[in-house]
Design a protein around this motif. Structure first.
Motif, PDB file in Angstrom:
ATOM      1  N   LEU A   1      71.832  73.827  73.170  1.00  0.00           N
ATOM      2  CA  LEU A   1      72.708  73.272  72.217  1.00  0.00           C
ATOM      3  C   LEU A   1      72.458  73.929  70.916  1.00  0.00           C
ATOM      4  O   LEU A   1      73.280  74.370  70.081  1.00  0.00           O
ATOM      5  N   HIS A   2      71.123  74.145  70.612  1.00  0.00           N
ATOM      6  CA  HIS A   2      70.527  74.940  69.454  1.00  0.00           C
ATOM      7  C   HIS A   2      70.023  76.475  69.756  1.00  0.00           C
ATOM      8  O   HIS A   2      69.404  76.398  70.689  1.00  0.00           O
ATOM      9  N   CYS A   3      70.450  77.225  68.821  1.00  0.00           N
ATOM     10  CA  CYS A   3      69.983  78.560  68.726  1.00  0.00           C
ATOM     11  C   CYS A   3      68.380  78.601  68.717  1.00  0.00           C
ATOM     12  O   CYS A   3      67.902  77.744  67.706  1.00  0.00           O
ATOM     13  N   GLU A   4      67.710  79.374  68.898  1.00  0.00           N
ATOM     14  CA  GLU A   4      66.234  79.657  68.742  1.00  0.00           C
ATOM     15  C   GLU A   4      66.200  81.229  68.183  1.00  0.00           C
ATOM     16  O   GLU A   4      66.899  82.086  68.681  1.00  0.00           O
ATOM     17  N   VAL A   5      65.466  81.286  67.161  1.00  0.00           N
ATOM     18  CA  VAL A   5      65.241  82.321  66.531  1.00  0.00           C
ATOM     19  C   VAL A   5      64.119  83.247  67.331  1.00  0.00           C
ATOM     20  O   VAL A   5      63.133  82.607  67.513  1.00  0.00           O
ATOM     21  N   VAL A   6      64.352  84.535  67.985  1.00  0.00           N
ATOM     22  CA  VAL A   6      63.112  85.247  68.619  1.00  0.00           C
ATOM     23  C   VAL A   6      62.827  86.459  67.793  1.00  0.00           C
ATOM     24  O   VAL A   6      63.924  86.976  67.560  1.00  0.00           O
ATOM     25  N   ALA A   7      61.486  86.660  67.593  1.00  0.00           N
ATOM     26  CA  ALA A   7      61.075  88.070  66.902  1.00  0.00           C
ATOM     27  C   ALA A   7      60.874  89.051  68.032  1.00  0.00           C
ATOM     28  O   ALA A   7      59.930  88.436  68.963  1.00  0.00           O
ATOM     29  N   TYR A   8      61.033  90.096  67.679  1.00  0.00           N
ATOM     30  CA  TYR A   8      60.888  91.290  68.723  1.00  0.00           C
ATOM     31  C   TYR A   8      60.180  92.299  68.040  1.00  0.00           C
ATOM     32  O   TYR A   8      60.442  92.803  67.121  1.00  0.00           O
ATOM     33  N   PHE A   9      58.813  92.533  68.461  1.00  0.00           N
ATOM     34  CA  PHE A   9      57.840  93.316  67.872  1.00  0.00           C
ATOM     35  C   PHE A   9      58.122  94.796  68.805  1.00  0.00           C
ATOM     36  O   PHE A   9      58.000  94.890  70.124  1.00  0.00           O
ATOM     37  N   SER A  10      58.087  95.984  68.023  1.00  0.00           N
ATOM     38  CA  SER A  10      58.429  97.353  68.807  1.00  0.00           C
ATOM     39  C   SER A  10      56.919  97.694  69.237  1.00  0.00           C
ATOM     40  O   SER A  10      55.707  96.996  68.794  1.00  0.00           O
ATOM     41  N   PRO A  11      56.575  98.527  70.224  1.00  0.00           N
ATOM     42  CA  PRO A  11      55.420  98.870  70.802  1.00  0.00           C
ATOM     43  C   PRO A  11      54.610  99.196  69.385  1.00  0.00           C
ATOM     44  O   PRO A  11      53.125  98.858  69.771  1.00  0.00           O
ATOM     45  N   ALA A  12      54.934  99.786  68.480  1.00  0.00           N
ATOM     46  CA  ALA A  12      53.881 100.363  67.472  1.00  0.00           C
ATOM     47  C   ALA A  12      53.545  99.275  66.842  1.00  0.00           C
ATOM     48  O   ALA A  12      52.493  99.280  66.059  1.00  0.00           O
ATOM     49  N   ALA A  13      54.179  98.104  66.990  1.00  0.00           N
ATOM     50  CA  ALA A  13      53.669  96.890  66.168  1.00  0.00           C
ATOM     51  C   ALA A  13      52.780  95.751  67.048  1.00  0.00           C
ATOM     52  O   ALA A  13      52.820  94.770  66.558  1.00  0.00           O
ATOM     53  N   ALA A  14      52.601  96.384  68.024  1.00  0.00           N
ATOM     54  CA  ALA A  14      51.408  95.515  69.172  1.00  0.00           C
ATOM     55  C   ALA A  14      50.458  94.928  68.394  1.00  0.00           C
ATOM     56  O   ALA A  14      50.256  93.723  68.681  1.00  0.00           O
ATOM     57  N   GLU A  15      49.762  95.169  67.476  1.00  0.00           N
ATOM     58  CA  GLU A  15      48.653  94.621  66.762  1.00  0.00           C
ATOM     59  C   GLU A  15      49.297  93.196  66.045  1.00  0.00           C
ATOM     60  O   GLU A  15      48.457  92.288  66.209  1.00  0.00           O
ATOM     61  N   ALA A  16      50.261  93.537  65.302  1.00  0.00           N
ATOM     62  CA  ALA A  16      50.638  92.181  64.691  1.00  0.00           C
ATOM     63  C   ALA A  16      51.396  91.220  65.678  1.00  0.00           C
ATOM     64  O   ALA A  16      51.273  90.045  65.537  1.00  0.00           O
ATOM     65  N   ALA A  17      52.111  91.824  66.712  1.00  0.00           N
ATOM     66  CA  ALA A  17      52.518  90.838  67.746  1.00  0.00           C
ATOM     67  C   ALA A  17      51.305  90.027  68.487  1.00  0.00           C
ATOM     68  O   ALA A  17      51.520  88.849  68.772  1.00  0.00           O
ATOM     69  N   ARG A  18      50.198  90.728  69.050  1.00  0.00           N
ATOM     70  CA  ARG A  18      49.064  89.996  69.360  1.00  0.00           C
ATOM     71  C   ARG A  18      48.478  89.013  68.585  1.00  0.00           C
ATOM     72  O   ARG A  18      48.010  88.000  68.978  1.00  0.00           O
ATOM     73  N   ALA A  19      48.531  89.399  67.337  1.00  0.00           N
ATOM     74  CA  ALA A  19      47.812  88.503  66.128  1.00  0.00           C
ATOM     75  C   ALA A  19      48.771  87.295  66.141  1.00  0.00           C
ATOM     76  O   ALA A  19      48.029  86.230  65.692  1.00  0.00           O
TER      77      ALA A  19
END
Length: 99
Positions: free
Chosen positions: A51-69
């Protein structure tokens, strides 16, 4: 292909705060890395039949440090359609999604 990462940020209304926190955390890492074109975070509203949309953030491979954090999980490279650039440089579109 290098590993992408994804993190659900909640519905469209609630996602603004986590998105801002990701951007705030990402920007110093981006500057320290020399602002590479392939380091970026994208977002997309996804419904997957709910029913409701979810916002998903996608991190590029070079942004892996931020993604893991922020606790993002490994995922497939997203399709470009519907993505918005949350953090990074406009050059990321060409660097990451060149046809």
């Amino acid at each position: 292909m290098k590993q992408w990462f994804a993190k659900g940020l909640g519905d469209g209304i609630m996602a603004a705060m986590p998105a801002a926190e990701i951007e705030e955390f990402f920007l110093p890492l981006f500057r320290d890395a020399g602002m590479p074109a392939d380091m970026a975070v994208f977002t997309r509203h996804e419904s997957e039949g709910r029913l409701h949309c979810e916002v998903v953030a996608y991190f590029s491979p070079a942004a892996a440090e931020a993604a893991r954090a922020v606790g993002a999980e490994p995922c497939e490279m997203p399709v470009r359609s519907g993505l918005g650039l949350l953090a990074g440089d406009e050059r990321a579109w060409e660097a990451l999604f060149a046809e």
